[in-house]
Design an enzyme around this catalytic site. Structure first.
Site, PDB file in Angstrom:
ATOM      1  N   GLY A   1      -3.895  -2.712   1.296  1.00 54.79           N
ATOM      2  CA  GLY A   1      -4.153  -1.841  -0.034  1.00 54.79           C
ATOM      3  C   GLY A   1      -5.439  -0.905   0.237  1.00 54.79           C
ATOM      4  CD  GLU A   2      -7.575   3.650  -0.164  1.00 56.02           C
ATOM      5  OE1 GLU A   2      -7.415   3.500   1.374  1.00 56.02           O
ATOM      6  OE2 GLU A   2      -8.935   3.692  -0.729  1.00 56.02           O
TER       7      GLU A   2
ATOM      8  CB  SER B   1      -9.873   4.531   7.658  1.00 53.22           C
ATOM      9  OG  SER B   1      -9.992   3.225   7.197  1.00 53.22           O
ATOM     10  CG  LEU B   2     -12.341  10.251  11.314  1.00 54.68           C
ATOM     11  CD1 LEU B   2     -12.356  10.960  10.033  1.00 54.68           C
ATOM     12  CD2 LEU B   2     -13.945  10.342  11.979  1.00 54.68           C
ATOM     13  CG  HIS B   3      -7.682   5.492  11.973  1.00 60.75           C
ATOM     14  ND1 HIS B   3      -8.562   4.557  12.788  1.00 60.75           N
ATOM     15  CD2 HIS B   3      -7.542   4.782  10.768  1.00 60.75           C
ATOM     16  CE1 HIS B   3      -8.644   3.337  11.674  1.00 60.75           C
ATOM     17  NE2 HIS B   3      -8.026   3.732  10.680  1.00 60.75           N
TER      18      HIS B   3
ATOM     19  CB  CYS C   1      -2.014   4.394   8.068  1.00 60.31           C
ATOM     20  SG  CYS C   1      -3.457   4.942   6.781  1.00 60.31           S
TER      21      CYS C   1
ATOM     22  CB  CYS D   1      -0.869  -0.290   1.231  1.00 64.46           C
ATOM     23  SG  CYS D   1      -2.000   1.425   1.331  1.00 64.46           S
TER      24      CYS D   1
ATOM     25  CG  ASN E   1      -3.439  -5.914  16.127  1.00 66.33           C
ATOM     26  OD1 ASN E   1      -2.799  -6.626  16.660  1.00 66.33           O
ATOM     27  ND2 ASN E   1      -4.331  -6.799  15.256  1.00 66.33           N
TER      28      ASN E   1
ATOM     29  CB  SER F   1     -12.345  -0.423   4.440  1.00 61.45           C
ATOM     30  OG  SER F   1     -11.624   0.625   5.479  1.00 61.45           O
TER      31      SER F   1
HETATM   32  N1  SAH Z   1      -6.942   1.417   2.853  1.00 58.47           N
HETATM   33  C1  SAH Z   1      -8.218   0.954   3.373  1.00 58.47           C
HETATM   34  C2  SAH Z   1      -8.430  -0.612   3.655  1.00 58.47           C
HETATM   35  C3  SAH Z   1      -7.369  -1.335   4.236  1.00 58.47           C
HETATM   36  S1  SAH Z   1      -7.239  -1.098   5.974  1.00 58.47           S
HETATM   37  C4  SAH Z   1      -8.444   1.796   4.553  1.00 58.47           C
HETATM   38  O1  SAH Z   1      -7.442   2.622   5.210  1.00 58.47           O
HETATM   39  O2  SAH Z   1      -9.540   2.066   5.050  1.00 58.47           O
HETATM   40  C5  SAH Z   1      -8.511  -1.627   6.796  1.00 58.47           C
HETATM   41  C6  SAH Z   1      -8.619  -0.885   8.303  1.00 58.47           C
HETATM   42  O3  SAH Z   1      -7.814  -1.521   9.231  1.00 58.47           O
HETATM   43  C7  SAH Z   1      -8.312   0.445   8.245  1.00 58.47           C
HETATM   44  O4  SAH Z   1      -9.451   1.277   8.933  1.00 58.47           O
HETATM   45  C8  SAH Z   1      -7.076   0.720   8.871  1.00 58.47           C
HETATM   46  O5  SAH Z   1      -6.910   2.074   9.255  1.00 58.47           O
HETATM   47  C9  SAH Z   1      -6.985  -0.520   9.801  1.00 58.47           C
HETATM   48  N2  SAH Z   1      -5.675  -0.687  10.402  1.00 58.47           N
HETATM   49  C10 SAH Z   1      -4.444  -0.929   9.766  1.00 58.47           C
HETATM   50  N3  SAH Z   1      -3.574  -1.263  10.466  1.00 58.47           N
HETATM   51  C11 SAH Z   1      -4.198  -1.438  11.788  1.00 58.47           C
HETATM   52  C12 SAH Z   1      -3.733  -1.756  13.138  1.00 58.47           C
HETATM   53  N4  SAH Z   1      -2.312  -2.202  13.260  1.00 58.47           N
HETATM   54  N5  SAH Z   1      -4.503  -1.732  14.014  1.00 58.47           N
HETATM   55  C13 SAH Z   1      -5.759  -1.423  13.862  1.00 58.47           C
HETATM   56  N6  SAH Z   1      -6.232  -1.022  12.685  1.00 58.47           N
HETATM   57  C14 SAH Z   1      -5.619  -0.978  11.746  1.00 58.47           C
END
Ligand code: SAH
Length: 346
Positions: A161-162, A216-218, A118, A114, A292, A193
């Site tokens: 991946g995105e 994915s807002l976070h 992030c 990807c 995680n 997602s």
């Molecule tokens: N690229 C897309 C889809 C793949 S990631 C997206 O960003 O949504 C799927 C989800 O898992 C996303 O919400 C991402 O932010 C989250 N994610 C990735 N790594 C993570 C981790 N270590 N702990 C918790 N969530 C995680």
């Protein structure tokens, strides 16, 4: 010899044209399509009503994309299974099988690696290698269904991946997976997602699809989001939420916001308050998931008590929230962890 045609990525119309160009009758396309997408055949040999001469022509001109399972990790605590699949070119990707009360859910990857960067995610540590074709996305579902012998009732594009960075292949994949002549999985059972590539959320809203969107807002403000997600340097939260609102207005599908709780980073009372005011008129569900941890980064998950507190703060502000069951944590279920370990052990 030119490129072989990726026959499993063709829709029925395209396949019909292709078959006719080979001098065959149109109904052969329907038969082939059914073998690939309904019966999930893994070879031409399985296709008993296709004549030998056509099978020979097909194996010369076409590639029947099927993934090869190279490793499976089974959770000891639930029935989650994580599959590592090899693609035709030797790249590997991850897909996850999850069993819930309502049925089987499969989480698929949309790219090898990807490029979104992030900070807490393992999939992005080495960047993107390439996007997956529609057939490579489909065959994650078909292979898992064949291997486990279970019918897949939900598909989430939430693996590595995105998906909106692989837009055309994603849309083709969804239309093939939901085609009533093919696999016929309801679009309402498909969730995509995204980290929030705004122009492509608007495009997706106009495709006439009934799939669910998860964003994915976070983070509860732009400053914090930029620290966790580089994409936030390109699009503000307000631009992303406007796009989501449009998606909801045009499709009527409920929105989900993913929010990974990172201890001391985005899980304070102030975060809950800011998040509530951002989402108050969106009729959305917030999916909270304690981050995680990956060994490459120092982020720590919010503990159970903290997560419950955050959830109840949102609920007091009339925001629906759930704490996602962390399935298969014992098997490196965080995006990209298994692939990364596999590559490092090579
Ligand atoms: N690229 C897309 C889809 C793949 S990631 C997206 O960003 O949504 C799927 C989800 O898992 C996303 O919400 C991402 O932010 C989250 N994610 C990735 N790594 C993570 C981790 N270590 N702990 C918790 N969530 C995680």
């Amino acid at each position: 010899m030119g490129e072989r045609t990726d026959i499993k990525s063709l829709n029925l119309d395209e396949l019909t044209g292709f078959v006719k160009e080979m001098g065959e009758q149109g109904y052969r396309a329907k038969q082939l399509y059914e073998w690939m997408h309904v019966r999930m055949a893994r070879s031409y040999e399985e296709m008993t009503n296709i004549p030998k001469s056509l099978k020979e022509k097909l194996s010369e001109k076409c590639e029947l994309v099927t993934l090869r399972s190279v490793a499976v990790q089974e959770s000891a605590v639930d029935e989650t299974k994580k599959f590592l699949f090899a693609l035709g070119d030797g790249n590997v990707i991850e897909s996850v099988f999850m069993k819930y009360r309502f049925g089987v859910s499969v989480c698929i990857s949309s790219q090898v690696g990807c490029r979104m960067g992030c900070r807490f995610c393992a999939s992005t540590l080495d960047g993107v290698v390439r996007s997956l074709t529609p057939s490579e996305m489909l065959d994650q579902v078909y292979s898992i269904s064949r291997i486990t012998g279970q019918k897949v009732s939900r598909v989430v594009v939430m693996g590595s991946g995105e998906p909106l960075d692989n837009y055309d292949n994603l849309v083709k994949f969804i239309s093939l997976l939901s085609d009533e002549n093919g696999h016929n999985l309801s679009q309402r059972s498909i969730t995509v997602s995204t980290c929030g590539i705004v122009p492509n959320i608007y495009r997706l809203a106009d495709e006439g699809l009934a799939i669910n969107l998860a964003l994915s807002l976070h983070a509860s403000n732009d400053e914090k989001r930029k620290e966790l997600m580089p994409v936030a340097n390109t699009y503000t939260i307000s631009e992303v939420l406007d796009a989501c609102r449009t998606y909801f207005d045009k499709t009527g599908r409920q929105l989900t916001f993913e929010y990974s709780l990172v201890s001391g980073v985005n899980d304070t009372d102030e975060d809950a308050r800011e998040l509530s005011s951002l989402l108050k008129d969106l009729n959305a569900v917030v999916n909270l998931i304690p981050v995680n941890p990956i060994k490459e980064r120092a982020y720590k998950p919010t503990d159970r008590t903290g997560a419950l507190k955050f959830k109840s703060k949102l609920e007091k502000n009339h925001i629906n929230a759930t704490i996602r069951r962390e399935m298969g944590r014992d098997i490196d279920a965080a995006c990209g962890q298994l692939r990364k370990r596999f590559m490092e052990s090579e």
